[in-house]
Write a protein that holds these residues in place. Structure first.
Motif, PDB file in Angstrom:
ATOM      1  N   MET A   1       0.841  -1.188   0.000  1.00  0.00           N
ATOM      2  CA  MET A   1       0.000   0.000   0.000  1.00  0.00           C
ATOM      3  C   MET A   1       0.877   1.239   0.000  1.00  0.00           C
ATOM      4  N   GLY A   2       0.581   2.128  -0.909  1.00  0.00           N
ATOM      5  CA  GLY A   2       1.325   3.368  -0.975  1.00  0.00           C
ATOM      6  C   GLY A   2       2.612   3.293  -1.779  1.00  0.00           C
ATOM      7  N   ASP A   3       2.972   2.121  -2.261  1.00  0.00           N
ATOM      8  CA  ASP A   3       4.192   1.973  -3.057  1.00  0.00           C
ATOM      9  C   ASP A   3       3.801   1.959  -4.528  1.00  0.00           C
ATOM     10  N   CYS A   4       3.683   3.144  -5.097  1.00  0.00           N
ATOM     11  CA  CYS A   4       3.216   3.275  -6.481  1.00  0.00           C
ATOM     12  C   CYS A   4       4.163   2.608  -7.464  1.00  0.00           C
ATOM     13  N   THR A   5       5.452   2.719  -7.222  1.00  0.00           N
ATOM     14  CA  THR A   5       6.425   2.123  -8.134  1.00  0.00           C
ATOM     15  C   THR A   5       6.259   0.616  -8.186  1.00  0.00           C
ATOM     16  N   ALA A   6       6.111  -0.024  -7.031  1.00  0.00           N
ATOM     17  CA  ALA A   6       5.925  -1.479  -6.993  1.00  0.00           C
ATOM     18  C   ALA A   6       4.619  -1.873  -7.661  1.00  0.00           C
ATOM     19  N   SER A   7       3.582  -1.073  -7.488  1.00  0.00           N
ATOM     20  CA  SER A   7       2.293  -1.359  -8.118  1.00  0.00           C
ATOM     21  C   SER A   7       2.402  -1.280  -9.635  1.00  0.00           C
ATOM     22  N   ILE A   8       3.071  -0.249 -10.130  1.00  0.00           N
ATOM     23  CA  ILE A   8       3.246  -0.089 -11.578  1.00  0.00           C
ATOM     24  C   ILE A   8       4.041  -1.267 -12.130  1.00  0.00           C
ATOM     25  N   GLU A   9       5.102  -1.647 -11.439  1.00  0.00           N
ATOM     26  CA  GLU A   9       5.919  -2.780 -11.894  1.00  0.00           C
ATOM     27  C   GLU A   9       5.121  -4.081 -11.898  1.00  0.00           C
ATOM     28  N   ALA A  10       4.302  -4.297 -10.866  1.00  0.00           N
ATOM     29  CA  ALA A  10       3.476  -5.507 -10.806  1.00  0.00           C
ATOM     30  C   ALA A  10       2.466  -5.527 -11.951  1.00  0.00           C
ATOM     31  N   CYS A  11       1.872  -4.380 -12.226  1.00  0.00           N
ATOM     32  CA  CYS A  11       0.914  -4.295 -13.324  1.00  0.00           C
ATOM     33  C   CYS A  11       1.603  -4.562 -14.660  1.00  0.00           C
ATOM     34  N   ASP A  12       2.798  -4.030 -14.828  1.00  0.00           N
ATOM     35  CA  ASP A  12       3.543  -4.276 -16.066  1.00  0.00           C
ATOM     36  C   ASP A  12       3.854  -5.762 -16.229  1.00  0.00           C
ATOM     37  N   THR A  13       4.202  -6.421 -15.121  1.00  0.00           N
ATOM     38  CA  THR A  13       4.474  -7.861 -15.164  1.00  0.00           C
ATOM     39  C   THR A  13       3.214  -8.620 -15.575  1.00  0.00           C
ATOM     40  N   LEU A  14       2.091  -8.288 -14.956  1.00  0.00           N
ATOM     41  CA  LEU A  14       0.838  -8.951 -15.295  1.00  0.00           C
ATOM     42  C   LEU A  14       0.462  -8.720 -16.755  1.00  0.00           C
ATOM     43  N   ARG A  15       0.607  -7.475 -17.211  1.00  0.00           N
ATOM     44  CA  ARG A  15       0.242  -7.158 -18.597  1.00  0.00           C
ATOM     45  C   ARG A  15       1.116  -7.889 -19.599  1.00  0.00           C
ATOM     46  N   GLY A  16       2.290  -8.302 -19.183  1.00  0.00           N
ATOM     47  CA  GLY A  16       3.188  -9.037 -20.062  1.00  0.00           C
ATOM     48  C   GLY A  16       2.863 -10.511 -20.183  1.00  0.00           C
ATOM     49  N   ALA A  35      -2.172   3.994 -10.170  1.00  0.00           N
ATOM     50  CA  ALA A  35      -0.861   4.084  -9.525  1.00  0.00           C
ATOM     51  C   ALA A  35      -0.008   5.179 -10.164  1.00  0.00           C
ATOM     52  N   VAL A  36      -0.067   5.303 -11.485  1.00  0.00           N
ATOM     53  CA  VAL A  36       0.690   6.356 -12.170  1.00  0.00           C
ATOM     54  C   VAL A  36       0.183   7.729 -11.737  1.00  0.00           C
ATOM     55  N   ALA A  37      -1.124   7.890 -11.664  1.00  0.00           N
ATOM     56  CA  ALA A  37      -1.698   9.170 -11.232  1.00  0.00           C
ATOM     57  C   ALA A  37      -1.276   9.499  -9.807  1.00  0.00           C
ATOM     58  N   GLN A  38      -1.252   8.509  -8.941  1.00  0.00           N
ATOM     59  CA  GLN A  38      -0.835   8.729  -7.557  1.00  0.00           C
ATOM     60  C   GLN A  38       0.646   9.098  -7.499  1.00  0.00           C
ATOM     61  N   ALA A  39       1.462   8.436  -8.302  1.00  0.00           N
ATOM     62  CA  ALA A  39       2.895   8.712  -8.316  1.00  0.00           C
ATOM     63  C   ALA A  39       3.164  10.129  -8.824  1.00  0.00           C
ATOM     64  N   VAL A  40       2.460  10.526  -9.874  1.00  0.00           N
ATOM     65  CA  VAL A  40       2.639  11.863 -10.431  1.00  0.00           C
ATOM     66  C   VAL A  40       2.178  12.914  -9.433  1.00  0.00           C
ATOM     67  N   ALA A  41       1.095  12.644  -8.732  1.00  0.00           N
ATOM     68  CA  ALA A  41       0.549  13.605  -7.769  1.00  0.00           C
ATOM     69  C   ALA A  41       1.492  13.840  -6.599  1.00  0.00           C
ATOM     70  N   THR A  42       2.385  12.907  -6.318  1.00  0.00           N
ATOM     71  CA  THR A  42       3.287  13.063  -5.176  1.00  0.00           C
ATOM     72  C   THR A  42       4.606  13.720  -5.554  1.00  0.00           C
TER      73      THR A  42
END
Length: 64
Positions: A1-16, A35-42
């Motif tokens: 929770m709150g780790d946007c980078t890890a979330s984006i990476e996990a999503c990229d893995t799943l999408r692959g 997750a990207v929107a949250q990362a950009v907002a911070t």
């Protein structure tokens, strides 16, 4: 929770994964966008905007 980078990476893995069910793929895309929107907002924007407030520009990340 709150780790946007890890979330984006996990999503990229799943999408692959070529055998990922379409419903899961669609949700993964939505999760990644969130997750990207949250990362950009911070990320602090440049100083010197109106009344000295920080400004942040949000851009959409291209889907691969």
């Amino acid at each position: 929770m709150g780790d946007c980078t890890a979330s984006i990476e996990a999503c990229d893995t799943l999408r692959g994964m070529p055998d990922l069910p379409e419903a899961i793929r669609r949700q993964t895309v939505l999760n990644r966008e969130f997750a990207v929107a949250q990362a950009v907002a911070t990320v602090p924007g440049p100083s010197g905007g109106r009344h000295g407030r920080e400004q942040t520009t949000v851009t959409r990340v291209n889907e691969a």
